[in-house]
Design an enzyme around this catalytic site. Structure first.
Site, short mmCIF file in Angstrom:
data_model
loop_
_atom_site.label_atom_id
_atom_site.label_comp_id
_atom_site.label_asym_id
_atom_site.label_seq_id
_atom_site.Cartn_x
_atom_site.Cartn_y
_atom_site.Cartn_z
N LYS A 76 4.42 16.45 11.00
CA LYS A 76 3.49 15.34 11.13
C LYS A 76 2.15 15.84 11.60
O LYS A 76 2.14 16.67 12.52
CB LYS A 76 4.08 14.36 12.16
N LYS A 128 4.87 18.48 15.44
CA LYS A 128 3.89 17.40 15.51
C LYS A 128 2.59 17.95 16.08
O LYS A 128 2.56 18.48 17.19
CB LYS A 128 4.42 16.26 16.38
C1 PBG Z 1 3.69 8.21 19.63
C2 PBG Z 1 3.44 8.30 18.18
C3 PBG Z 1 2.20 8.48 17.54
C4 PBG Z 1 2.46 8.36 16.19
C5 PBG Z 1 3.82 8.16 16.03
N1 PBG Z 1 4.42 8.14 17.28
C6 PBG Z 1 0.84 8.63 18.09
C7 PBG Z 1 0.52 9.78 18.94
O1 PBG Z 1 1.27 10.74 19.07
O2 PBG Z 1 -0.56 9.72 19.54
C8 PBG Z 1 1.41 8.42 15.12
C9 PBG Z 1 1.73 7.71 13.85
C10 PBG Z 1 0.57 7.42 12.96
O3 PBG Z 1 -0.59 7.79 13.22
O4 PBG Z 1 0.81 6.80 11.93
N2 PBG Z 1 4.13 9.31 20.30
#
Ligand code: PBG
Length: 324
Positions: free
Chosen positions: A249, A196
């Site tokens: 992601k 991520k």
């Molecule tokens: C939280 C999380 C996030 C997303 C999914 N889980 C945001 C982040 O890490 O700041 C993002 C999902 C999206 O933008 O559609 N940890």
């Protein structure tokens, strides 16, 4: 030399193109993210995510029934936590009667066979808007893993089939797996957000959950988008620690990573087409600058072609409607 090989023969008409097509999209490819809020009778559109909504539990029931009827069999739950329940310890995250725990039960009540995955991270619960516990401006790793494991267990106890840690702490998969095993939740799966990246494409999501970081950014835990090999390292460690499904992601900018990961792992690979990716297509389409449906399909197909076996996408319903 006379032209013998003519590749265009295979593109002559729709029938031949369909016959030789390498990849297809089905409703079974999708994981549908759902945003849940407290209250009753609420279906509110997220301003930066046109045609995407936050639901109160009563309306969540209708949405879930609709998804099931459409052949969409898996959801990923997120909750918007009221400000007065946020702190720096994740107290509400492990409340057996919290919104997430009730949301899991609600979904299972109306669609018992639907696969329920839950987001495991502290940001919606954090007074700082960070994915972990903050000490002196730093997101502390090990204490965060301890609370994430308890959070995952509490989701499992409420009926979640899979937990999906999205925080990027080191060792959280192991902490979660060990606690689930110890408490006899041996069949509760873990879908790890293993690669991520620290991305500006999460902007609209943070609006949806009111979870933007109150200070700094997430670069001390989410990955640097300049790195490619590191994604393999992160992913292999998560698998060693017990991840059943791994995820890359965001999506579109990271298709190289999806393919790299798919080539080296022996577990299913998921990709998350995140909120900012959704917002870009909606915005350009609203201006008449892009054709919404064809651009959407092209992007979803790109995820499959890159190697994703699971696609988390806000477009899931739009795609399935188009598939007919
Ligand atoms: C939280 C999380 C996030 C997303 C999914 N889980 C945001 C982040 O890490 O700041 C993002 C999902 C999206 O933008 O559609 N940890």
């Amino acid at each position: 030399m006379q032209q013998l090989r003519r590749n265009r023969r295979l593109r002559t008409n729709d029938a031949i193109r369909s016959l030789v097509r390498e990849y297809t999209i089905t409703p079974h490819d999708f994981l549908v993210p759902l945003f849940v809020v407290e209250g009753k009778g609420i279906k509110e559109e997220i301003p930066s995510m046109p045609n995407y909504y936050r639901y109160s539990l009563d309306f969540l029931k209708d949405e879930v029934k609709e998804l099931w009827a459409m052949g969409l069999k898996s959801v990923l739950l997120f909750v918007k936590v009221p400000d007065d329940l946020k702190d720096n310890k994740g107290t509400e995250a492990i409340n057996a009667d919290g919104l997430m725990q009730r949301a899991i039960q609600t979904v299972k009540e109306v669609a018992p066979e639907l696969l329920v995955m839950t987001d495991v991270a502290l940001d919606p619960y954090s007074s700082y808007g960070h994915d972990g516990i903050v000490e002196d401006g730093y997101i502390v790793n090990d204490q965060t893993c301890t609370i994430l494991a308890k959070m995952a267990l509490s989701h499992a106890q409420a009926g979640a089939d899979f937990v999906a840690p999205s925080d990027m702490m080191d060792g959280r998969i192991l902490a979660i797996r060990e606690l689930l095993e110890k408490e006899n939740y041996k069949n509760t799966g873990i879908m790890s957000y293993s690669a991520k990246y620290a991305s500006a494409f999460y902007g609209p999501f943070r609006d949806a959950l009111d979870s933007a970081p109150g200070f700094g950014d997430k670069k001390t835990y989410q990955m640097d988008f300049a790195n490619r090999d590191e994604a393999i390292k992160e992913t292999l460690i998560d698998i060693e620690e017990g991840a059943d499904i791994v995820m890359v992601k965001p999506g579109l900018c990271y298709l190289d990573i999806v393919r790299d990961v798919r080539d080296v792992v022996d577990v299913p690979v998921a990709v998350y087409q995140v909120s900012g990716e959704y917002a870009m297509v909606k915005a350009a389409a609203a201006k008449g600058w892009l054709d919404h449906d064809t651009v959407m399909m092209e992007q979803i197909m790109a995820f499959k072609r890159a190697g994703a076996q699971v696609i988390a996408s806000y477009f899931a319903k739009d795609v399935v409607k188009l598939l007919g």
